[in-house]
Design a protein around this motif. Structure first.
Motif, PDB file in Angstrom:
ATOM      1  N   THR A  57      -1.724   9.055 -18.779  1.00  0.00           N
ATOM      2  CA  THR A  57      -2.141   8.649 -17.434  1.00  0.00           C
ATOM      3  C   THR A  57      -2.707   7.237 -17.460  1.00  0.00           C
ATOM      4  O   THR A  57      -2.441   6.431 -16.562  1.00  0.00           O
ATOM      5  N   LEU A  58      -3.479   6.931 -18.493  1.00  0.00           N
ATOM      6  CA  LEU A  58      -4.027   5.584 -18.643  1.00  0.00           C
ATOM      7  C   LEU A  58      -2.910   4.568 -18.822  1.00  0.00           C
ATOM      8  O   LEU A  58      -2.952   3.463 -18.259  1.00  0.00           O
ATOM      9  N   SER A  59      -1.892   4.922 -19.585  1.00  0.00           N
ATOM     10  CA  SER A  59      -0.748   4.039 -19.794  1.00  0.00           C
ATOM     11  C   SER A  59      -0.031   3.771 -18.479  1.00  0.00           C
ATOM     12  O   SER A  59       0.370   2.639 -18.186  1.00  0.00           O
ATOM     13  N   ASP A  60       0.140   4.828 -17.668  1.00  0.00           N
ATOM     14  CA  ASP A  60       0.794   4.668 -16.357  1.00  0.00           C
ATOM     15  C   ASP A  60      -0.019   3.749 -15.453  1.00  0.00           C
ATOM     16  O   ASP A  60       0.536   2.924 -14.725  1.00  0.00           O
ATOM     17  N   ALA A  61      -1.347   3.913 -15.499  1.00  0.00           N
ATOM     18  CA  ALA A  61      -2.217   3.070 -14.678  1.00  0.00           C
ATOM     19  C   ALA A  61      -2.138   1.616 -15.133  1.00  0.00           C
ATOM     20  O   ALA A  61      -2.131   0.689 -14.304  1.00  0.00           O
ATOM     21  N   ALA A  62      -2.054   1.407 -16.454  1.00  0.00           N
ATOM     22  CA  ALA A  62      -1.923   0.045 -16.976  1.00  0.00           C
ATOM     23  C   ALA A  62      -0.581  -0.552 -16.576  1.00  0.00           C
ATOM     24  O   ALA A  62      -0.480  -1.751 -16.296  1.00  0.00           O
ATOM     25  N   ILE A 280      -3.927  -3.624  -4.677  1.00  0.00           N
ATOM     26  CA  ILE A 280      -4.268  -4.089  -6.027  1.00  0.00           C
ATOM     27  C   ILE A 280      -5.598  -3.491  -6.457  1.00  0.00           C
ATOM     28  O   ILE A 280      -5.761  -3.036  -7.594  1.00  0.00           O
ATOM     29  N   GLN A 281      -6.562  -3.498  -5.535  1.00  0.00           N
ATOM     30  CA  GLN A 281      -7.871  -2.924  -5.837  1.00  0.00           C
ATOM     31  C   GLN A 281      -7.743  -1.452  -6.203  1.00  0.00           C
ATOM     32  O   GLN A 281      -8.375  -0.977  -7.149  1.00  0.00           O
ATOM     33  N   ALA A 282      -6.903  -0.726  -5.466  1.00  0.00           N
ATOM     34  CA  ALA A 282      -6.685   0.699  -5.757  1.00  0.00           C
ATOM     35  C   ALA A 282      -6.096   0.887  -7.147  1.00  0.00           C
ATOM     36  O   ALA A 282      -6.466   1.824  -7.873  1.00  0.00           O
ATOM     37  N   ASN A 283      -5.181   0.001  -7.548  1.00  0.00           N
ATOM     38  CA  ASN A 283      -4.581   0.091  -8.880  1.00  0.00           C
ATOM     39  C   ASN A 283      -5.608  -0.185  -9.968  1.00  0.00           C
ATOM     40  O   ASN A 283      -5.602   0.465 -11.025  1.00  0.00           O
ATOM     41  N   VAL A 284      -6.493  -1.158  -9.718  1.00  0.00           N
ATOM     42  CA  VAL A 284      -7.550  -1.469 -10.689  1.00  0.00           C
ATOM     43  C   VAL A 284      -8.502  -0.281 -10.818  1.00  0.00           C
ATOM     44  O   VAL A 284      -8.887   0.111 -11.930  1.00  0.00           O
ATOM     45  N   GLU A 285      -8.891   0.301  -9.690  1.00  0.00           N
ATOM     46  CA  GLU A 285      -9.809   1.439  -9.715  1.00  0.00           C
ATOM     47  C   GLU A 285      -9.167   2.650 -10.397  1.00  0.00           C
ATOM     48  O   GLU A 285      -9.845   3.394 -11.117  1.00  0.00           O
ATOM     49  N   ALA A 286      -7.878   2.848 -10.200  1.00  0.00           N
ATOM     50  CA  ALA A 286      -7.173   3.952 -10.865  1.00  0.00           C
ATOM     51  C   ALA A 286      -7.138   3.724 -12.373  1.00  0.00           C
ATOM     52  O   ALA A 286      -7.248   4.682 -13.159  1.00  0.00           O
ATOM     53  N   PHE A 287      -6.995   2.465 -12.770  1.00  0.00           N
ATOM     54  CA  PHE A 287      -6.991   2.099 -14.187  1.00  0.00           C
ATOM     55  C   PHE A 287      -8.350   2.422 -14.820  1.00  0.00           C
ATOM     56  O   PHE A 287      -8.420   3.019 -15.896  1.00  0.00           O
ATOM     57  N   ASN A 375     -13.339  -7.738  -5.117  1.00  0.00           N
ATOM     58  CA  ASN A 375     -12.709  -8.266  -3.905  1.00  0.00           C
ATOM     59  C   ASN A 375     -12.809  -9.788  -3.838  1.00  0.00           C
ATOM     60  O   ASN A 375     -11.870 -10.466  -3.409  1.00  0.00           O
ATOM     61  N   LYS A 376     -13.958 -10.309  -4.257  1.00  0.00           N
ATOM     62  CA  LYS A 376     -14.139 -11.769  -4.230  1.00  0.00           C
ATOM     63  C   LYS A 376     -13.184 -12.436  -5.212  1.00  0.00           C
ATOM     64  O   LYS A 376     -12.576 -13.475  -4.903  1.00  0.00           O
ATOM     65  N   ALA A 377     -13.027 -11.842  -6.388  1.00  0.00           N
ATOM     66  CA  ALA A 377     -12.105 -12.400  -7.382  1.00  0.00           C
ATOM     67  C   ALA A 377     -10.674 -12.361  -6.857  1.00  0.00           C
ATOM     68  O   ALA A 377      -9.911 -13.327  -7.005  1.00  0.00           O
ATOM     69  N   LEU A 378     -10.303 -11.252  -6.225  1.00  0.00           N
ATOM     70  CA  LEU A 378      -8.952 -11.137  -5.668  1.00  0.00           C
ATOM     71  C   LEU A 378      -8.730 -12.096  -4.514  1.00  0.00           C
ATOM     72  O   LEU A 378      -7.614 -12.569  -4.289  1.00  0.00           O
ATOM     73  N   SER A 379      -9.783 -12.381  -3.781  1.00  0.00           N
ATOM     74  CA  SER A 379      -9.679 -13.307  -2.652  1.00  0.00           C
ATOM     75  C   SER A 379      -9.654 -14.762  -3.116  1.00  0.00           C
ATOM     76  O   SER A 379      -8.859 -15.565  -2.626  1.00  0.00           O
ATOM     77  N   ASP A 380     -10.539 -15.087  -4.095  1.00  0.00           N
ATOM     78  CA  ASP A 380     -10.663 -16.489  -4.536  1.00  0.00           C
ATOM     79  C   ASP A 380      -9.540 -16.909  -5.480  1.00  0.00           C
ATOM     80  O   ASP A 380      -8.987 -18.015  -5.350  1.00  0.00           O
ATOM     81  N   ASN A 381      -9.223 -16.047  -6.446  1.00  0.00           N
ATOM     82  CA  ASN A 381      -8.236 -16.405  -7.476  1.00  0.00           C
ATOM     83  C   ASN A 381      -7.319 -15.222  -7.806  1.00  0.00           C
ATOM     84  O   ASN A 381      -7.347 -14.679  -8.924  1.00  0.00           O
ATOM     85  N   PRO A 382      -6.491 -14.778  -6.861  1.00  0.00           N
ATOM     86  CA  PRO A 382      -5.640 -13.607  -7.126  1.00  0.00           C
ATOM     87  C   PRO A 382      -4.692 -13.813  -8.295  1.00  0.00           C
ATOM     88  O   PRO A 382      -4.425 -12.875  -9.059  1.00  0.00           O
ATOM     89  N   GLU A 383      -4.197 -15.031  -8.466  1.00  0.00           N
ATOM     90  CA  GLU A 383      -3.267 -15.295  -9.576  1.00  0.00           C
ATOM     91  C   GLU A 383      -3.967 -15.197 -10.916  1.00  0.00           C
ATOM     92  O   GLU A 383      -3.386 -14.728 -11.903  1.00  0.00           O
ATOM     93  N   GLU A 384      -5.241 -15.632 -10.970  1.00  0.00           N
ATOM     94  CA  GLU A 384      -5.983 -15.557 -12.227  1.00  0.00           C
ATOM     95  C   GLU A 384      -6.329 -14.113 -12.578  1.00  0.00           C
ATOM     96  O   GLU A 384      -6.342 -13.743 -13.755  1.00  0.00           O
ATOM     97  N   VAL A 385      -6.619 -13.293 -11.563  1.00  0.00           N
ATOM     98  CA  VAL A 385      -6.867 -11.869 -11.814  1.00  0.00           C
ATOM     99  C   VAL A 385      -5.589 -11.224 -12.344  1.00  0.00           C
ATOM    100  O   VAL A 385      -5.621 -10.411 -13.276  1.00  0.00           O
ATOM    101  N   LYS A 386      -4.469 -11.611 -11.751  1.00  0.00           N
ATOM    102  CA  LYS A 386      -3.177 -11.093 -12.225  1.00  0.00           C
ATOM    103  C   LYS A 386      -2.944 -11.510 -13.675  1.00  0.00           C
ATOM    104  O   LYS A 386      -2.506 -10.688 -14.500  1.00  0.00           O
ATOM    105  N   LYS A 387      -3.229 -12.748 -13.995  1.00  0.00           N
ATOM    106  CA  LYS A 387      -3.043 -13.223 -15.374  1.00  0.00           C
ATOM    107  C   LYS A 387      -3.981 -12.496 -16.339  1.00  0.00           C
ATOM    108  O   LYS A 387      -3.632 -12.265 -17.496  1.00  0.00           O
ATOM    109  N   PHE A 388      -5.195 -12.173 -15.851  1.00  0.00           N
ATOM    110  CA  PHE A 388      -6.143 -11.454 -16.706  1.00  0.00           C
ATOM    111  C   PHE A 388      -5.532 -10.133 -17.173  1.00  0.00           C
ATOM    112  O   PHE A 388      -5.675  -9.742 -18.335  1.00  0.00           O
ATOM    113  N   PHE A 389      -4.847  -9.437 -16.273  1.00  0.00           N
ATOM    114  CA  PHE A 389      -4.248  -8.149 -16.618  1.00  0.00           C
ATOM    115  C   PHE A 389      -2.843  -8.280 -17.199  1.00  0.00           C
ATOM    116  O   PHE A 389      -2.477  -7.542 -18.113  1.00  0.00           O
TER     117      PHE A 389
END
Length: 483
Positions: A57-62, A280-287, A375-389
């Motif tokens: 399940t963790l793998s699917d969330a990742a 995206i937030q829902a996916n992070v929380e599920a992870f 939410n602030k990170a997703l709003s300010d730098n969504p591409e950087e949050v994406k790169k983080f993951f």
């Protein structure tokens, strides 16, 4: 196996059966330990199966955080979906436009003249095409659709209107036929299966036959009972557009909007497309939730309670501890994917704490999401949050989710952590089964030997008792004779 029928040796009152039973029980005592070990091993197999499921399940969330589509979700809104509804595909650029609906798509429908009885023999031909802007009829202009084939309906002399309707419905001609009965007789109602200007149809007699049969043709229809096939018409930001159906799928790139009903003139409906950070937030929380479930199960399995002096199922199990350590290290590692966010805490994912020191220790690495910070990170730098993951195309800069997914894949693979652990536990269970069988065989052999010995002793003692009785009898007789 020899058996004892008497209650004791030489009828001396000794309970031989009870003695043997107790001695055999002593021989079988190792079974208690072996059975406990088997139960523990079986429980471990089940528990590791549960952990494997949680890691999956963790793998699917990742995976959702490593997938491009997981970061391309968009939210589509309509200022009034009762008039115009809309959806958009992932990755569609943020946009907004106005839609006015002037006409909904229509299919063609016609009604023939009234007929009673048979209509006569002949052939009806059905063709699909367009009537343009004119009413289909004697003076209308019909243009057949070149991509379709005309369908011939053979009518026999005995066929009624109902028979013809049945033949049309079975011909796959692109129209449906219904029978209407009124005061004048029976009418043939025809409707095209599809909507749109090119979905009109024409019904003619293929062989030019006249008579009652011709009253079913397009030349003889009742104009008032006719509806022309037509496209849906709308304007997008004032530009006229059309669609064969009420759904406009190729008008605005990435967006599909549907005309539900006509709009009032000068009152357009606004369609808006924006980045959907909630998905995206829902996916992070599920992870985070998936990780916490694995972590909680491992904490329970490896804990030691000083107060009750009880241990978890995996306490001291090096493989379970290794799994726990590997997962925690992966979650705590620095992500090289982003230059802005390098740790989970940077985007609001932190280890849960409590004012109670003992409670904090018991939490054992459980994570919590600071929604406002995420939410602030997703709003300010969504591409950087994406790169983080996700990281980027360079393996050296893989994001956290990519690394965790890779780790989980290795654990779940054939020959990986869970497969190897299951093999070890199954082998241990098999050895335990063999050891139990050995103990039972040994106890059984022991029972045979000791029973045989006591039986022999019983026989010997019985003989001695008989001899003793005989000697006593002889002494008594001798004493009497000398008196």
């Amino acid at each position: 196996m020899a058996t004892l029928s008497s209650p004791g040796i030489g009828t001396g009152g000794l309970d031989v059966k009870s003695i043997i039973s107790q001695l055999v029980a002593l021989e079988k005592r190792p079974l208690d330990t072996l059975k406990l070990q088997a139960a523990t091993t079986t429980t471990k197999i089940s528990a590791f199966g549960q952990i494997k499921s949680l890691v999956s399940t963790l793998s699917d969330a990742a995976s959702k955080l490593t997938s491009v589509t997981g970061w391309n979700n968009v939210a589509t809104t309509s200022s009034d979906s009762a008039f115009v509804s809309a959806t958009a595909t992932g990755g569609t650029q943020a946009t907004s436009f106005n839609v006015e609906v002037q006409a909904l798509a229509k299919s063609q429908s016609t009604a023939s003249g009234s007929i009673t009885g048979a209509v006569g023999a002949g052939t009806l031909k059905i063709e699909l095409g367009s009537w343009g802007a004119t009413t289909p009829g004697a003076t209308g202009t019909f243009v057949r659709n070149a991509s379709t084939t005309a369908i011939d309906i053979t009518v026999s002399a005995s066929d009624t209107v109902a028979d013809i309707a049945s033949k049309i419905n079975g011909s796959n001609a692109g129209v449906t036929a219904t029978l209407l009965t009124d005061a004048g007789g029976q009418r043939l109602l025809l409707r095209s299966k599809e909507t749109g200007l090119e979905s009109g149809f024409q019904l003619t007699t293929a062989d030019g036959a006249l008579g009652a049969l011709s009253r079913l043709t397009s030349a003889e229809i009742t104009p008032a009972a006719t509806q022309i096939a037509a496209n849906a018409k709308a304007t997008v930001n004032g530009i006229a557009v059309e669609s064969a159906t009420n759904t406009f799928a190729a008008t605005v790139a990435g967006v599909t909007f549907k005309a539900e009903k006509l709009t009032d003139s000068g009152k357009p409906i606004t369609i808006s497309v924006a980045k959907d950070t909630s998905a995206i937030q829902a996916n992070v929380e599920a992870f985070v939730k998936a990780y916490n479930e694995v972590n909680k199960t491992l904490n329970e399995g490896t804990k030691y309670d000083k107060a009750s002096k009880t241990v978890g199922l995996f306490q001291g199990d090096s493989t379970a501890l290794g799994l726990q350590s590997a997962l925690r290290s992966a979650m705590q590692a620095v992500s090289p994917g982003s230059t802005v966010y390098q740790r989970l805490a940077d985007i609001g994912i932190v280890q849960k704490t409590s004012s109670d020191p003992m409670a904090t220790a018991a939490l054992g690495g459980e994570l919590t999401v600071d929604t406002a910070k995420l939410n602030k990170a997703l709003s300010d730098n969504p591409e950087e949050v994406k790169k983080f993951f996700r990281g980027d195309s360079n393996v050296a800069t893989n994001g956290l989710a990519v690394k965790l997914k890779t780790l989980a894949a290795g654990m779940l693979a054939t020959g990986g952590f869970f497969s190897s652990k299951d093999t070890v536990l199954q082998a241990s269970l098999k050895r335990n089964e063999q050891d139990q069988a050995s103990v039972n065989i040994k106890a059984s052999n022991f029972e045979k030997r000791i029973t045989a010995r006591y039986s022999a002793l019983d026989t010997q003692m019985s003989s001695l008792n008989a001899l003793n009785a005989y000697v006593s009898q002889q002494v008594t007789t001798w004493n009497k004779s000398n008196g």
